[in-house]
Design an enzyme around this catalytic site. Structure first.
Site, PDB file in Angstrom:
ATOM      1  N   ASP A  12      59.764  76.555  51.661  1.00 60.57           N
ATOM      2  CA  ASP A  12      60.364  75.879  50.430  1.00 60.57           C
ATOM      3  C   ASP A  12      61.435  75.055  50.683  1.00 60.57           C
ATOM      4  OD1 ASP A  12      57.779  76.795  48.972  1.00 60.57           O
ATOM      5  OD2 ASP A  12      58.975  78.325  47.880  1.00 60.57           O
ATOM      6  N   LYS A  20      63.053  76.052  41.475  1.00 61.45           N
ATOM      7  CA  LYS A  20      61.560  75.300  41.363  1.00 61.45           C
ATOM      8  C   LYS A  20      60.476  76.113  40.849  1.00 61.45           C
ATOM      9  CE  LYS A  20      59.344  77.867  44.707  1.00 61.45           C
ATOM     10  NZ  LYS A  20      58.035  78.393  44.354  1.00 61.45           N
TER      11      LYS A  20
END
Length: 283
Positions: A136, A10
């Site tokens: 995350d 990401k």
């Protein structure tokens, strides 16, 4: 039976630190999107009730310190699984890079074990489980593009960014997220313009997005690791439309609309650091 899962990296289109909480964590507001750089996770049942991890990386542990191991551990405990699993990780995402590699692996393990043991658990439930492992992981369970709030556990899906190319450049250092967050002064750090970034996503406006991406942690990491700032300056000079450090660093990325220009910048950045990647957005 063997299950394969991709674990995409990401990048942060925004990272804003709002306040420090009583429990020591920080409330954040982060817009993240998945990119086409991924680890490959292979899950295989074993008869003995244990978790095994194999990978070829001198930087990543293969025991309970690994987030993929922790994911299997909490999954087995949550759903009373007495079978064992062997987890094979083929690493492509750089380690300690601000790209969420460990979190992506953990999320892939949660999704993969759900399939391996045919439990049909909703993604929301897997994301909630993932949020107990790392900040995350919940986002990585879903992937694509989303805004994460709280300490990262509250996920709201967003429209995908306008199509573009991404250059990732990571210097040969690791950055400790704990160290960076330990130096935050919420009163003095810069705060990105999150509402405008959300507008840019809704409008598919590449220029607006490129001009407004922002990361509250950049100045802290730059002060500790000036080479990260030098990479950002080099990528801006090379002509990337929007340039930002992802997560707590040290990876810097550039947004580029057209492939030809992206390839030129990619080739130029390879003179500044060894780990440079040219990828597309997934989210």
């Amino acid at each position: 039976m063997t299950i394969l899962e991709k674990a995409p990296a990401k990048i942060n289109l925004s990272l804003d630190v709002l306040r420090k909480r009583d429990d020591g964590y920080h409330d954040v507001e982060m817009i993240m999107t998945s990119v086409d750089l991924a680890d490959r996770i292979e899950l295989e049942r074993i008869d003995e009730d244990k978790i095994e991890i194999s990978l070829e990386s001198r930087y990543v542990p293969n025991d309970e310190r690994n987030l993929a191991y922790k994911a299997a551990q909490v999954f087995k405990a949550a759903y009373c699984i007495s079978e064992g699993v062997h987890i094979r990780i083929d690493k492509s995402i750089p380690v300690s890079a601000g790209l969420g590699g460990g979190s992506a692996d953990a999320a892939a393990v949660l999704r993969g074990l759900n399939r391996l043991w045919s439990l049909d658990i909703p993604l929301k439930e897997l994301a909630d489980l993932g949020s107990t492992i790392g900040a995350d992981v919940a986002f990585c369970v879903y992937g694509n593009t989303a805004i994460a709030r709280g300490y990262g556990e509250k996920i709201e899906k967003l429209p995908s960014p306008p199509p573009c190319w991404i250059i990732l450049a990571k210097p040969d250092i690791g950055v400790s997220t704990r160290t960076i967050f330990g130096q935050i002064n919420v009163e003095t750090i810069a705060h990105p313009d999150t509402p405008t970034i959300l507008e840019a996503l809704r409008e598919k406006d590449f220029n607006k997005l490129s001009k407004n991406i922002g990361n509250s942690l950049e100045d802290i990491t730059f002060a500790l690791h000036p080479e990260v700032m030098q990479i950002k300056e080099a990528m801006i000079h090379a002509g990337a439309a929007g340039v930002l450090m992802s997560g707590s660093g040290p990876t810097v990325y550039g947004l580029v609309e057209h492939q030809g220009k992206a390839t030129r910048i990619y080739n130029g950045m390879r003179g500044f650091c060894d780990e440079v990647y040219l990828v597309r957005l997934l989210g």
